[in-house]
Enzyme design. Structure first.
Site, PDB file in Angstrom:
ATOM      1  N   ASP A 102      -2.386  -4.841   5.091  1.00  0.00           N
ATOM      2  CA  ASP A 102      -1.952  -4.255   3.828  1.00  0.00           C
ATOM      3  C   ASP A 102      -2.879  -4.829   2.734  1.00  0.00           C
ATOM      4  O   ASP A 102      -3.705  -5.708   2.975  1.00  0.00           O
ATOM      5  CB  ASP A 102      -0.475  -4.541   3.553  1.00  0.00           C
ATOM      6  CG  ASP A 102       0.098  -3.520   2.561  1.00  0.00           C
ATOM      7  OD1 ASP A 102      -0.695  -2.830   1.890  1.00  0.00           O
ATOM      8  OD2 ASP A 102       1.339  -3.414   2.452  1.00  0.00           O
TER       9      ASP A 102
HETATM   10  C1  BGC Z   1       1.250  -0.975   0.071  1.00  0.00           C
HETATM   11  C2  BGC Z   1       0.942  -0.084   1.249  1.00  0.00           C
HETATM   12  C3  BGC Z   1      -0.159   0.878   0.920  1.00  0.00           C
HETATM   13  C4  BGC Z   1      -1.368   0.096   0.470  1.00  0.00           C
HETATM   14  C5  BGC Z   1      -2.571   0.965   0.193  1.00  0.00           C
HETATM   15  C6  BGC Z   1      -0.002  -1.567  -0.555  1.00  0.00           C
HETATM   16  O1  BGC Z   1       0.266  -2.131  -1.768  1.00  0.00           O
HETATM   17  O2  BGC Z   1       2.112  -2.012   0.471  1.00  0.00           O
HETATM   18  O3  BGC Z   1       2.106   0.591   1.652  1.00  0.00           O
HETATM   19  O4  BGC Z   1      -0.431   1.699   2.010  1.00  0.00           O
HETATM   20  O5  BGC Z   1      -1.040  -0.617  -0.691  1.00  0.00           O
HETATM   21  O6  BGC Z   1      -2.409   1.703  -0.937  1.00  0.00           O
END
Ligand code: BGC
Length: 752
Positions: free
Chosen positions: A277
Site C-alpha cells: 500500500d
Molecule cells: C489506500 C489504498 C489505495 C492506495 C493507492 C492507499 O492510501 O490505502 O487502498 O489503493 O492508496 O491509491
C-alpha cells in the site's frame, strides 16, 4: 504530471513474443541490477492524491529504466506519453503498468462497495466491475486497486464503505465476482485489466475502528472469518495483491513473511505479484521495525514485490545486496513476477494497447449509466416503512430538506477519483426531473453538515464542499420549517457527506450529525409525515430515528445515477430489495458487532433479550443490533413456510436438500433475498451461533409463491480447527432459512 512530449505515438510493431518464460528469461539476462529494481518501483503522478508522499523526477526515472509502474494518472494522453518514454527512451523499452483506484466505476460510477454488497446480486456486481474495466481500459489504465475485501465489523472505521461488510461467505462471493468482472477470461481482450485484491490482511479489524490502527487476532479467526474473501479473489485468478498497513501477529503485513510467502504463495498458490500500500514500506520505520534499508529488506524478503511510492527498494536494496541482507534470487523473483504480469497483459506485444486511438465514446454512455441506476436501486435498504408511507404518489407537494438534498458532488461517494462529480444531478434535480409539474417541491437546506465547521471541512475534502451556510442553525431551520408548512410531506435528505467515510475517515460518534439531528427533530415535531433519505458510508446509530421517523430509506452513496435511482424507489417505479451486509448497532458501545458471534459460556437464556445478572450482556442496552445482518424491507411482504428437509442426516460425500416456500403476501411485485444459515452445535473449537451458507435472490409477483431449495454438502460445514486443519466435524447442526439473520425458520440435521 508534465511529461513534455508531444506528437503521435507510433504503435510498436513487435513480433508476438515467444513463450513467457523464454521471453522473460531473455529479458532479465539483459537487465542490470538497477533496472531490475526499477521494475519494483511504483511512482505516483500526483494528479490524483491518495497519500501524503509525492514522487519527484518521474520523467527522468522512467527514461532511466527506474520505474516499473505508475499510479494516479487518469488522462489518456499523459499515459500514452509516459508509456512512450518507457518503451522508446529507456534502454530496455519495458512498458509500464498504469494503476488507479477504480473502486466502484471509472466515469460511470456505481454505488460504493458496501452499498453494492447490499444488492446480493452477483451478476450485477460482476457487471459493475466489467463496466469499470471497460471504461478504465479505454483511457490507458490496465490495473485497478480493487476489489477491497476487508471484513469490517466496526462501523467507526471509515473504510467499511469500501468493502462488502461483515460476512466472509458473502464477501467471498463478491470478491470473486469482482475479479471476474475486471479481468474477464483472458487479457487478449484489451478491456480486461489486472485486479488487485486488498488490503492483505485484516485491515478491517483495526482496533477501535481507528484507521491504520493495530490489529491482533488468533489464527483460527483469521482463517475462518477474515481470510476467506482474499482467498476467494485469488482462487478467482486475481493477478495482484496489495499489502495492508496494519500489523499481523506483531509484524506489519508488508514485512510479514508468514503472510506473504507461507500463506499467500505456499498455501494459496498465488502466482501474481504483491504491491505495497502507499508508502507502506517506509511506514514500517514508524512501526518500529528499523531504518529504511532494514524495512525495505524486510519487505522484499517477506515476499513483497513492488514498492508503492516509497522508493525504499530503489534507494536501499542494492546496498543490502552487497551487505548480504538480501539475495539476488529474491530480487529476480520479484522482478520476474512483475514482468510476467506485463507479459500476460500483452504489453510486450503492444504497450499502447490501452492508450491508442480515441475510445472516449465508450465512457459514460446512456447504457452504462442505466446499469448504474439499476444497480443503485438494488443497493438501497428500506429500514422502516410505517403505514406504507412509501412509495410516494406523484401529487401534491413535498418539502425536500437537508444538506445532502442538493449537493451534486456528494452523490458518488468516497473513492470516485475519476468521476466528474460536479456533473451528476443532485437529489433535488433528479426529483424535479422525475415529477415535472405533477408535484411541487419546496427545497431548503435546513442545516449545515455539522455544527463544528472544522469537522465539516475535514469531512468534505477532495472537492466535496457542501458550501457551508453562514446563517445560524436557527435561521436555517426556520426556512426549512416554512418549506415544510407549505408541503404535504417531508423528505429529509440527511446523514454523512461522501468523505465522512472512506480512508482516514473514522468517527467515534456514528449518529446523524448534531445540526442535522436537531433539524430532523424539528421537522418531526411539525406532525407532517417524514421520509428520511439517509446518505451514509457506514451503518449509523439510529435508535431515535427508528422510534420517530415512519420511513427510512438508506441510500448509502449510489454513484452517478443516485438521484434518479432514489426517485425510482421513492415513487415506486422500483420496489426496494437491498438487505444489510453489516449489522446496525443500537449504539456505538456495542461495536464491534456482527451476527455470527460466538455463544460464550454465559449467553442470555431462553427468550431473555434484556439484562440478566451473570450473563453476557450490557446493563444499559440489549445485545441485539437495531437492524440485523440480512435485514431490509420491501413495499411488499414475504412469508416463509417451515423448512422441509430431504433427510435428517447425511454422510460425508452426500448432501441434504432444504426447501421452503416463499410467498409474496403483499400488493407489490418484489424481490426477496432468501438466506440460509447453519450452526454447528458441537465442535472442537467454539463455533458461531449462525453462519451464512447460501442465498438466493428471487423475483416474486404479488400473491405468487416459489419453492426455494438449498443443497447442503460436507464442504459447506468445513472450518479451520485449532490445528488450522480444514474439515467438517460430525454431529448436530441447526439450519435456518429466512429473510434476514434474525427472523428465520429453523430445523436440525446431523452430519454422520
Ligand atoms: C489506500 C489504498 C489505495 C492506495 C493507492 C492507499 O492510501 O490505502 O487502498 O489503493 O492508496 O491509491
Amino acid at each position: 504530471m508534465a511529461l513534455g512530449i508531444t506528437g503521435q505515438v507510433a504503435v510498436a510493431q513487435q513480433p508476438s513474443p515467444p513463450q513467457m518464460k523464454t521471453f522473460v528469461d531473455a529479458l532479465m539476462k539483459k537487465m542490470t541490477l538497477e533496472e531490475k529494481l526499477g521494475q519494483l518501483n511504483l511512482l505516483t503522478s500526483g494528479e490524483v492524491v491518495t497519500g501524503s508522499a509525492v514522487s519527484t523526477g518521474v520523467e527522468a526515472k522512467i527514461k532511466a529504466g527506474q520505474v516499473g509502474a505508475m499510479l494516479n494518472m487518469t488522462k489518456v494522453d499523459d499515459i500514452r506519453k509516459a508509456q512512450q518514454m518507457a518503451v522508446e527512451q529507456s534502454r530496455l523499452k519495458i512498458p509500464l503498468l498504469f494503476g488507479l483506484d477504480v473502486v466502484h466505476g471509472y466515469k460511470t460510477t456505481f454505488p460504493i462497495p458496501l452499498a453494492l454488497s447490499c444488492s446480493w446480486d452477483m451478476n450485477m456486481i460482476e457487471r459493475s466491475a466489467r463496466v469499470a474495466a471497460m471504461e478504465a481500459s479505454a483511457v490507458g489504465i490496465n490495473w485497478t486497486f480493487s476489489p477491497m475485501v476487508d471484513i469490517a465489523r466496526d462501523a467507526r472505521w471509515g473504510r467499511i464503505a469500501e468493502g462488502s461488510g461483515e460476512d466472509p461467505y458473502l464477501g467471498s462471493q463478491i470478491a470473486a465476482a469482482m475479479v471476474r468482472g475486471y479481468q474477464g477470461n483472458n487479457f487478449a481482450d484489451n478491456s480486461n485489466i489486472l485486479a488487485c485484491v486488498k488490503h492483505f490482511a485484516l485491515y478491517g479489524a483495526a482496533e477501535a475502528g481507528r484507521d491504520y490502527n493495530t490489529t491482533d487476532m488468533s489464527r483460527v479467526r483469521m482463517y475462518n472469518e477474515y481470510f476467506p474473501p482474499y482467498k476467494a479473489a485469488i482462487d478467482a485468478g486475481a493477478a495482484t495483491v496489495m499489502t495492508s498497513f496494519n500489523e499481523v501477529d506483531g509484524i506489519p503485513a508488508t514485512g510479514n513473511k508468514w503472510l506473504m510467502t507461507d500463506v499467500l504463495r505456499r498455501q494459496w498458490d498465488f502466482k501474481g505479484f504483491v504491491v505495497t500500500d502507499y508508502t507502506a514500506i517506509n511506514e514500517m520505520m514508524a512501526h518500529g521495525m528499523g531504518d529504511l534499508a532494514q524495512v525495505s529488506a524486510l519487505a522484499l524478503n517477506a515476499g513483497t514485490d513492488m514498492d508503492m511510492v516509497g522508493e525504499g527498494f530503489t534507494g536501499t536494496i542494492a546496498q543490502s545486496l552487497k551487505a548480504g541482507k538480501v539475495n539476488i534470487n529474491t530480487i529476480d523473483a520479484a522482478c520476474r513476477r512483475i514482468l510476467e504480469a506485463k507479459y500476460k497483459l500483452g504489453l510486450f506485444t503492444d504497450p499502447y494497447r490501452n492508450c491508442k486511438g480515441d475510445r472516449s465514446a465508450e465512457l459514460y454512455t446512456p447504457e452504462k449509466r442505466m446499469e448504474a441506476r439499476k444497480a443503485a436501486t438494488e443497493s438501497f435498504v428500506l429500514l422502516r416503512n410505517q403505514q406504507q408511507l412509501l412509495p410516494l404518489k406523484k401529487q401534491g407537494s413535498i418539502a425536500l430538506i437537508g444538506p445532502l438534498a442538493h449537493s451534486r458532488v456528494n452523490m458518488t461517494g468516497t473513492w470516485s477519483v475519476s468521476a466528474d462529480i460536479t456533473q451528476h444531478p443532485s437529489l433535488l434535480e433528479a426529483l424535479q426531473k422525475e415529477v415535472g409539474n405533477a408535484v411541487k417541491i419546496n427545497y431548503a437546506k435546513g442545516a449545515n453538515l455539522t455544527a463544528d465547521s472544522m469537522l465539516e471541512v475535514n469531512s468534505t475534502m477532495f472537492g466535496r464542499s457542501l458550501n457551508r451556510d453562514a446563517r445560524s442553525a436557527a435561521e436555517l431551520r426556520k426556512e426549512a420549517l416554512e418549506a415544510a408548512a407549505k408541503s404535504d410531506i417531508i423528505v429529509a435528505a440527511l446523514g454523512e457527506s461522501s468523505e465522512m467515510s472512506g480512508e482516514c475517515a473514522s468517527r467515534t460518534d456514528i449518529g446523524i450529525p448534531d445540526t442535522q439531528k436537531e433539524l430532523l427533530q424539528a421537522l418531526t415535531a411539525t406532525g407532517k409525515p417524514v421520509v428520511l433519505v439517509l446518505f451514509a458510508g457506514r451503518p449509523l446509530t439510529l435508535p431515535w430515528e427508528n422510534e420517530h421517523i415512519p420511513a427510512i430509506l438508506n441510500v448509502w452513496f449510489g454513484g452517478c445515477e443516485a438521484g434518479a435511482a432514489i426517485a425510482d424507489v421513492l415513487f415506486g417505479a422500483v420496489n426496494p430489495s437491498g438487505k444489510l451486509t453489516t449489522s446496525f448497532p443500537q449504539n456505538i458501545g456495542q461495536l464491534p458487532l456482527y451476527y455470527s458471534h460466538k455463544n460464550t459460556g454465559r449467553p442470555l437464556a431462553g427468550n431473555d433479550t434484556w439484562f440478566t445478572k451473570f450473563r453476557s450482556n450490557y446493563l444499559d442496552v440489549s445485545n441485539e443490533p437495531l437492524y440485523p445482518f440480512g435485514y431490509g424491507l420491501s413495499y411488499t411482504t414475504f412469508s416463509y413456510s417451515d423448512i422441509r428437509l430431504s433427510a435428517n442426516q447425511f454422510k460425508p460425500g452426500g448432501n441434504i436438500k432444504a426447501t421452503v416456500t416463499v410467498t409474496n403476501t403483499g400488493k407489490y411485485d418484489g424481490v426477496e433475498i432468501v438466506q440460509l444459515y447453519t450452526r454447528d452445535m458441537v465442535g472442537s473449537i467454539a463455533r458461531p451461533v449462525k453462519e451464512l451458507k447460501g442465498f438466493q435472490r428471487i423475483a416474486l409477483k404479488a400473491g405468487a409463491s416459489q419453492e426455494i431449495t438449498f443443497t447442503i454438502t460436507e464442504n459447506d460445514l468445513k472450518f479451520f480447527n485449532n490445528e488450522l486443519k480444514y474439515a467438517a466435524e460430525p454431529g448436530l447442526f441447526k439450519l435456518f432459512i429466512g429473510g434476514n439473520s434474525r427472523d428465520v425458520k429453523e430445523t436440525t440435521f446431523t452430519l454422520l
